[in-house]
Design a protein around this motif. Structure first.
Motif, PDB file in Angstrom:
ATOM      1  N   GLU A 392       0.827  -1.199   0.000  1.00 34.63           N
ATOM      2  CA  GLU A 392       0.000   0.000   0.000  1.00 34.63           C
ATOM      3  C   GLU A 392       0.868   1.259   0.000  1.00 34.63           C
ATOM      4  OE1 GLU A 392      -3.261   0.017  -0.162  1.00 34.63           O
ATOM      5  OE2 GLU A 392      -3.576  -2.168   0.059  1.00 34.63           O
ATOM      6  N   PRO A 393       0.419   2.321  -0.697  1.00 30.38           N
ATOM      7  CA  PRO A 393       1.167   3.576  -0.660  1.00 30.38           C
ATOM      8  C   PRO A 393       0.949   4.305   0.655  1.00 30.38           C
ATOM      9  CG  PRO A 393      -0.823   3.835  -1.983  1.00 30.38           C
ATOM     10  CD  PRO A 393      -0.747   2.377  -1.586  1.00 30.38           C
ATOM     11  N   PRO A 394       1.842   5.241   0.967  1.00 28.66           N
ATOM     12  CA  PRO A 394       3.033   5.603   0.193  1.00 28.66           C
ATOM     13  C   PRO A 394       4.118   4.535   0.317  1.00 28.66           C
ATOM     14  CG  PRO A 394       3.008   6.813   2.258  1.00 28.66           C
ATOM     15  CD  PRO A 394       1.718   6.055   2.208  1.00 28.66           C
ATOM     16  N   PHE A 395       4.763   4.239  -0.815  1.00 26.90           N
ATOM     17  CA  PHE A 395       5.815   3.229  -0.811  1.00 26.90           C
ATOM     18  C   PHE A 395       7.153   3.826  -0.383  1.00 26.90           C
ATOM     19  CE2 PHE A 395       2.611   1.793  -3.832  1.00 26.90           C
ATOM     20  CZ  PHE A 395       2.369   0.513  -3.365  1.00 26.90           C
ATOM     21  N   ALA A 396       7.264   5.122  -0.528  1.00 26.59           N
ATOM     22  CA  ALA A 396       8.481   5.821  -0.111  1.00 26.59           C
ATOM     23  C   ALA A 396       8.182   7.306  -0.093  1.00 26.59           C
ATOM     24  CB  ALA A 396       9.640   5.521  -1.056  1.00 26.59           C
ATOM     25  N   TYR A 397       9.059   8.044   0.549  1.00 22.39           N
ATOM     26  CA  TYR A 397       9.033   9.509   0.479  1.00 22.39           C
ATOM     27  C   TYR A 397      10.372   9.977  -0.077  1.00 22.39           C
ATOM     28  CZ  TYR A 397       4.815   9.843   3.382  1.00 22.39           C
ATOM     29  OH  TYR A 397       3.537   9.756   3.864  1.00 22.39           O
ATOM     30  N   LEU A 435      12.356   4.710   2.429  1.00 22.28           N
ATOM     31  CA  LEU A 435      11.583   3.561   1.989  1.00 22.28           C
ATOM     32  C   LEU A 435      10.634   3.172   3.116  1.00 22.28           C
ATOM     33  CD1 LEU A 435      14.490   1.498   0.387  1.00 22.28           C
ATOM     34  CD2 LEU A 435      12.754   2.844  -0.825  1.00 22.28           C
ATOM     35  N   MET A 436       9.395   2.955   2.775  1.00 22.30           N
ATOM     36  CA  MET A 436       8.391   2.743   3.821  1.00 22.30           C
ATOM     37  C   MET A 436       8.264   1.285   4.262  1.00 22.30           C
ATOM     38  SD  MET A 436       7.166   5.592   4.912  1.00 22.30           S
ATOM     39  CE  MET A 436       5.498   5.389   5.522  1.00 22.30           C
ATOM     40  N   ASP A 437       8.909   0.357   3.572  1.00 19.08           N
ATOM     41  CA  ASP A 437       8.852  -1.023   4.057  1.00 19.08           C
ATOM     42  C   ASP A 437       9.941  -1.226   5.114  1.00 19.08           C
ATOM     43  OD1 ASP A 437      10.853  -0.753   2.167  1.00 19.08           O
ATOM     44  OD2 ASP A 437      10.504  -2.707   1.230  1.00 19.08           O
ATOM     45  N   GLN A 438       9.779  -0.472   6.198  1.00 17.53           N
ATOM     46  CA  GLN A 438      10.665  -0.576   7.351  1.00 17.53           C
ATOM     47  C   GLN A 438       9.794  -0.610   8.607  1.00 17.53           C
ATOM     48  OE1 GLN A 438      12.811   3.151   8.586  1.00 17.53           O
ATOM     49  NE2 GLN A 438      12.384   3.810   6.464  1.00 17.53           N
ATOM     50  N   PRO A 439      10.322  -1.112   9.715  1.00 15.53           N
ATOM     51  CA  PRO A 439       9.441  -1.447  10.857  1.00 15.53           C
ATOM     52  C   PRO A 439       8.718  -0.275  11.499  1.00 15.53           C
ATOM     53  CG  PRO A 439      11.772  -1.748  11.402  1.00 15.53           C
ATOM     54  CD  PRO A 439      11.698  -1.567   9.926  1.00 15.53           C
ATOM     55  N   PHE A 440       9.306   0.918  11.488  1.00 14.80           N
ATOM     56  CA  PHE A 440       8.678   2.045  12.176  1.00 14.80           C
ATOM     57  C   PHE A 440       8.087   3.057  11.197  1.00 14.80           C
ATOM     58  CE2 PHE A 440      12.542   1.226  15.101  1.00 14.80           C
ATOM     59  CZ  PHE A 440      11.966   0.073  15.592  1.00 14.80           C
ATOM     60  N   ALA A 441       7.709   2.587  10.023  1.00 11.31           N
ATOM     61  CA  ALA A 441       7.231   3.477   8.972  1.00 11.31           C
ATOM     62  C   ALA A 441       5.963   4.220   9.352  1.00 11.31           C
ATOM     63  CB  ALA A 441       7.002   2.687   7.685  1.00 11.31           C
ATOM     64  N   GLY A 442       5.157   3.653  10.240  1.00 15.05           N
ATOM     65  CA  GLY A 442       3.943   4.347  10.666  1.00 15.05           C
ATOM     66  C   GLY A 442       4.238   5.718  11.239  1.00 15.05           C
ATOM     67  N   LEU A 443       5.383   5.868  11.910  1.00 16.01           N
ATOM     68  CA  LEU A 443       5.757   7.163  12.471  1.00 16.01           C
ATOM     69  C   LEU A 443       6.037   8.173  11.361  1.00 16.01           C
ATOM     70  CD1 LEU A 443       6.473   9.026  14.821  1.00 16.01           C
ATOM     71  CD2 LEU A 443       8.783   8.049  14.791  1.00 16.01           C
ATOM     72  N   HIS A 477       7.901  14.556  -1.319  1.00 16.95           N
ATOM     73  CA  HIS A 477       7.053  13.917  -2.327  1.00 16.95           C
ATOM     74  C   HIS A 477       6.792  12.472  -1.930  1.00 16.95           C
ATOM     75  CE1 HIS A 477       7.807  17.397  -4.822  1.00 16.95           C
ATOM     76  NE2 HIS A 477       9.116  17.186  -4.732  1.00 16.95           N
ATOM     77  N   ALA A 478       5.532  12.086  -1.871  1.00 17.80           N
ATOM     78  CA  ALA A 478       5.168  10.701  -1.595  1.00 17.80           C
ATOM     79  C   ALA A 478       5.224   9.903  -2.893  1.00 17.80           C
ATOM     80  CB  ALA A 478       3.775  10.624  -0.997  1.00 17.80           C
ATOM     81  N   MET A 479       5.824   8.738  -2.842  1.00 21.70           N
ATOM     82  CA  MET A 479       5.882   7.851  -4.001  1.00 21.70           C
ATOM     83  C   MET A 479       4.695   6.888  -3.914  1.00 21.70           C
ATOM     84  SD  MET A 479      10.012   7.121  -4.170  1.00 21.70           S
ATOM     85  CE  MET A 479       9.904   6.209  -5.712  1.00 21.70           C
ATOM     86  N   THR A 480       3.798   6.999  -4.861  1.00 19.83           N
ATOM     87  CA  THR A 480       2.557   6.217  -4.823  1.00 19.83           C
ATOM     88  C   THR A 480       2.615   4.969  -5.700  1.00 19.83           C
ATOM     89  OG1 THR A 480       1.632   7.646  -6.541  1.00 19.83           O
ATOM     90  CG2 THR A 480       1.158   8.224  -4.253  1.00 19.83           C
ATOM     91  N   THR A 481       3.734   4.764  -6.358  1.00 19.94           N
ATOM     92  CA  THR A 481       3.971   3.511  -7.072  1.00 19.94           C
ATOM     93  C   THR A 481       5.230   2.871  -6.497  1.00 19.94           C
ATOM     94  OG1 THR A 481       5.230   4.667  -8.801  1.00 19.94           O
ATOM     95  CG2 THR A 481       2.891   4.300  -9.208  1.00 19.94           C
ATOM     96  N   PRO A 482       5.298   1.552  -6.466  1.00 19.74           N
ATOM     97  CA  PRO A 482       6.459   0.891  -5.845  1.00 19.74           C
ATOM     98  C   PRO A 482       7.752   1.250  -6.570  1.00 19.74           C
ATOM     99  CG  PRO A 482       4.657  -0.664  -6.156  1.00 19.74           C
ATOM    100  CD  PRO A 482       4.281   0.575  -6.903  1.00 19.74           C
ATOM    101  N   PRO A 483       8.807   1.579  -5.842  1.00 15.59           N
ATOM    102  CA  PRO A 483      10.092   1.861  -6.488  1.00 15.59           C
ATOM    103  C   PRO A 483      10.648   0.597  -7.125  1.00 15.59           C
ATOM    104  CG  PRO A 483      10.347   1.806  -4.099  1.00 15.59           C
ATOM    105  CD  PRO A 483       8.880   1.729  -4.375  1.00 15.59           C
ATOM    106  N   THR A 484      11.310   0.764  -8.246  1.00 15.07           N
ATOM    107  CA  THR A 484      11.867  -0.391  -8.954  1.00 15.07           C
ATOM    108  C   THR A 484      13.044  -0.953  -8.177  1.00 15.07           C
ATOM    109  OG1 THR A 484      13.421   0.948 -10.236  1.00 15.07           O
ATOM    110  CG2 THR A 484      11.197   0.647 -11.158  1.00 15.07           C
TER     111      THR A 484
END
Length: 800
Positions: A392-397, A435-443, A477-484
């Motif tokens: 789910e987005p955001p996949f990264a900032y 990258l938002m697929d990290q454990p504390f990304a909710g913060l 900028h929020a990345m709304t598509t998964p980074p390659t």
């Protein structure tokens, strides 16, 4: 049988040899009319640690006032011998990387979970730092089954004073006044050097040294529970417990919310079982704001919470009758969330200490029983967070390194890293990447997204919007598509902000620090347009100063105007003001020379001979003029400026000085200087307009004024229970900033009646005699977070 008897005898003998608190302090913690200082508490814990292998003291550094700061780990000796091993397991489970569910279950079974309990955060709430002394002794010494189970199965991380400076400040003040008419008088200073009560609102910004040290230690131990005691229960409740009032963040893992409620109800049941009535839930306090030190851990999947026990004043007892209760609770009726009402009577420090102590024991009891499940849940929450942001987005900032104020963007990235957030850097584009697929990304999401406050019947307890990029003026900028995968592979991990060198101009807040450092080094500074230049200083030293501030010098321009540092005074009332403390801290951080001005300094007059600019931070008119009522506090601290001091301020401005007022202090200036300006919100009912704190946009009306130099055309500021201005026809001066016309100014948070702000002035420079009064209808330095607005007052500290 004989062997068992010998073992019991040995245990009893060892217990008898341990120093009790009263044997060292001369008092039992909680005694009427006695408060232990931090030095007293530390002295006791040192003697306890010297007598037992069940406690290990650890130095965590220095406090703001320079005290050596210690905390304790308490457990069985064999557990303490493997403390680093258990910390390592705790961290592995907390990040949920490199292990699967099966291994996580095994580690959750093996670990001795770490439970954080602290006292003293709000030092004037004295039971919280007094009860930990007895708690520490009992956890080490007592041999009943529960205490044995705690030592066998848990490691208690006991911060017996999480605010050592404040504990000693408060205890010394009480001792000084004990037995006098001023025994329960208010403290005329902040009990944390700069921020007082706001030390619990610094959880993500980590401006204060103490906040950073606690967070650093918490990231190292990754406790299962983070429990902070407070002492301000809704009356007549004796202790306020989770579940908290709504609303709650949607960026916390649901497991945190479930266990917060479970723990709160478990404490209430435990207290009832120990004949301690008066537990109360879901009133007054919400945890919508993530910046509470005892809430932010929930975004790192540590069950983090506070409780509020009843307080009278210091260690002085007080008797309550039912007639003292609010009318709706004088009937002592049972309620769903207040099922064992307190019936009144004496309330002593010892009572508050006992409630806190038993609440601690309830948490430890629950943690013993469910430790394996709770520990696995911590892993599960981290695993779920990683998986969520893979789908789910955001996949990264993405945060460009080229910014309007790049050094402030770097500060924001440093704050995130201090909170355990992983930061990377990309080459194309030149940007920091989270990258938002990290454990504390909710913060990260909690801090970066605009807040939308839900519609509920209860008014917010604290501010409702805090979006950090808005406050700091940082482009994100929020990345709304998964980074390659190719993009991921191109990233490099970032551990510091080295290598950043932004233009040395008025858009960068760090430029002001550099100017002050150069002037202090006897160099000279000129400004041409928005660009600064320096002379009279060694080039190597100049380059080093600029590099320290993530700046670089440009080519010197001809015709630059010399920058003159003005003589600055900061009003510091005896009615201790957090807003003053934050302002003082910021001036120190940016190395502005200034003088603290107390009531006597202003009343003494001759202000224009010594000062060019005087700042009055947010405080109300009566606080400034009247201060503390005579007879309620020792005489030297009584009173405010009075008419005499107000007249001295008028004379100061008339003679050419500048008076700068923040938020409600601007109403003091309007009324006392009889300025042709009105508060457009005066007399407006709460159902017509309400704002406990939200982020709003102001438009710079006069971009050519030196007072608005470097500010973005549309700057976001914190509006918190402040005024908005209309100018009268006879007004002379300038409207520097105004709220948008015909649209809502709201950028983040909750604002009821936004039309009341439309088109109103937010910042006004009013002429008065030969000088000026700057009225800022907001807090330009709010909690050390609103960096984008700092220049509203920084610019008043220089002349050209």
């Amino acid at each position: 049988m004989r062997k068992f008897a010998v073992s019991l005898l040995f245990a009893a003998t060892a217990w008898a040899q341990l120093p009790t608190p009263e044997s060292v302090l001369g008092h039992k913690p909680g005694d009427d009319f006695y408060l232990a200082t931090y030095e007293d508490a530390l002295g006791y814990f040192r003697k306890l640690a010297a007598s037992s292998g069940r406690i290990k003291l650890v130095n965590v550094g220095k406090t703001t006032q320079g005290r050596d700061w210690w905390m304790a780990f308490i457990s069985a000796p064999e557990n303490l011998a493997q403390l680093e091993h258990y910390k390592d397991i705790s961290r592995r489970l907390a990040v949920a990387r490199g292990i699967g569910d099966e291994q996580a279950h095994a580690l959750a079974h093996e670990i001795k979970p770490i439970i954080h309990i602290d006292g003293g955060l709000h030092a004037s709430e004295v039971a919280n730092h007094q009860h930990t002394i007895q708690l520490g002794y009992d956890l080490v010494a007592r041999e009943e089954p529960l205490y044995q189970d705690i030592r066998k199965n848990l490691i208690v991380e006991l911060w017996f004073s999480i605010n050592p400076d404040g504990q000693t400040i408060v205890a010394d003040w009480y001792r000084q006044n004990l037995g006098t008419p001023y025994e329960v008088s208010p403290l005329p200073a902040l009990w944390q050097e700069y921020v007082g009560h706001d030390n619990n609102r610094d959880g993500y910004m980590l401006n204060m040294l103490e906040s950073r040290e606690v967070t650093k230690a918490t990231l190292e131990t990754q406790p299962l529970v983070f429990y902070t005691q407070h002492q301000s229960a809704p009356f007549p409740g004796r202790i306020y417990l989770p579940p908290f009032a709504d609303p709650i963040s949607g960026n916390m893992h649901p497991l945190m919310l479930r266990w917060l409620s479970l723990i709160g109800m478990s404490i209430a049941q435990y207290l009832d079982d120990h004949d301690l009535p008066g537990s109360m839930h879901q009133e007054t306090f919400d945890v919508w704001y993530p910046g509470y030190l005892d809430n932010i851990g929930n975004f790192r999947h540590t069950i983090s919470f506070f409780t509020e026990t009843a307080l009278y004043r210091y260690a002085t007892p007080h008797f309550y009758t039912v007639e003292d209760f609010p009318a709706v609770r004088q009937g002592l009726g049972e309620e769903m969330l207040y099922s064992s009402p307190w019936k009144g009577g004496w309330w002593r420090l010892a009572d508050a200490c006992r409630y806190m102590y038993e609440a601690d024991m309830a948490v430890l009891n629950l943690s013993v029983k469910y430790r394996e499940q709770m520990q696995y849940n911590k892993y599960r929450a981290a695993r779920d967070t990683i998986e969520h942001f893979q789908k789910e987005p955001p996949f990264a900032y993405e945060i460009p390194r080229e910014q309007r104020d790049a050094p402030t963007a770097a500060v924001m990235m440093e704050k995130l890293m201090l909170n355990g957030i992983e930061v990377h850097q990309s080459a194309k584009p030149d940007a920091w990447v989270i990258l938002m697929d990290q454990p504390f990304a909710g913060l990260v999401k909690e801090l970066f997204e605009p807040q939308v406050y839900p519609t509920i019947s209860q008014r917010p307890y604290d501010v409702t919007g805090w979006t950090l990029p808005y406050q700091m003026g940082v482009e994100v900028h929020a990345m709304t598509t998964p980074p390659t995968q190719a993009f991921r592979d191109s990233l490099r991990s970032v551990k510091d902000m080295n290598g950043l060198a932004a233009p040395w101009n008025r858009e960068a807040n760090a430029s002001f620090r550099a100017v002050n450092q150069i002037l202090a080094a006897k160099g000279a500074v000129t400004v041409s347009g928005d660009d600064w230049a320096a002379t009279g200083i060694d080039k190597g030293k100049l380059d080093a100063l600029l590099a320290e501030n993530h700046l670089r010098a440009g080519a010197a321009k001809e015709g630059g105007k010399p920058v003159k540092p003005l003589r600055v005074g900061l009003y510091r009332p005896w009615t201790a003001s957090m807003d003053e403390g934050w302002t003082r801290w910021i001036l120190e951080q940016f190395q502005f020379p200034f003088t603290n001005l107390y009531n006597a300094d202003i009343i003494g007059g001759h202000l224009r001979e010594h000062y060019d600019t005087i700042v009055i931070p947010d405080m109300n008119e009566r606080q400034i003029i009247d201060g503390y009522r005579p007879g309620t506090i020792p005489q030297r601290y009584a009173g405010g400026l009075g008419e005499e001091g107000v007249q001295e301020l008028r004379d100061f401005v008339t003679a050419g000085g500048t008076l700068v007022t923040f938020n409600n202090a601007s109403l003091f200036a309007i009324n006392q200087f009889k300025l042709p300006v009105t508060n457009a919100l005066e007399g407006v009912r709460a159902d017509q307009f309400f704002c406990s704190g939200c982020l709003v946009t102001v438009h710079i009306e006069d971009e050519k004024s030196p007072l608005t130099a470097g500010l973005a055309s549309n700057t976001i500021v914190m509006f918190e229970r402040g005024p908005a201005f209309d100018t009268k026809t006879e007004f002379k001066g300038k409207v520097l900033a105004r709220y948008p016309k015909e649209r809502s100014a709201l950028a983040s948070g909750y604002l009821a009646g936004p039309d009341r702000l439309e088109g109103k002035a937010a910042a006004v420079e009013a002429d008065f005699g030969k000088g000026h009064v700057l009225l800022l209808g907001f807090k330009p330095q709010w909690r050390g977070q609103s960096h984008a607005a700092y220049k509203f007052f920084f610019n008043t500290f220089y002349g050209e």
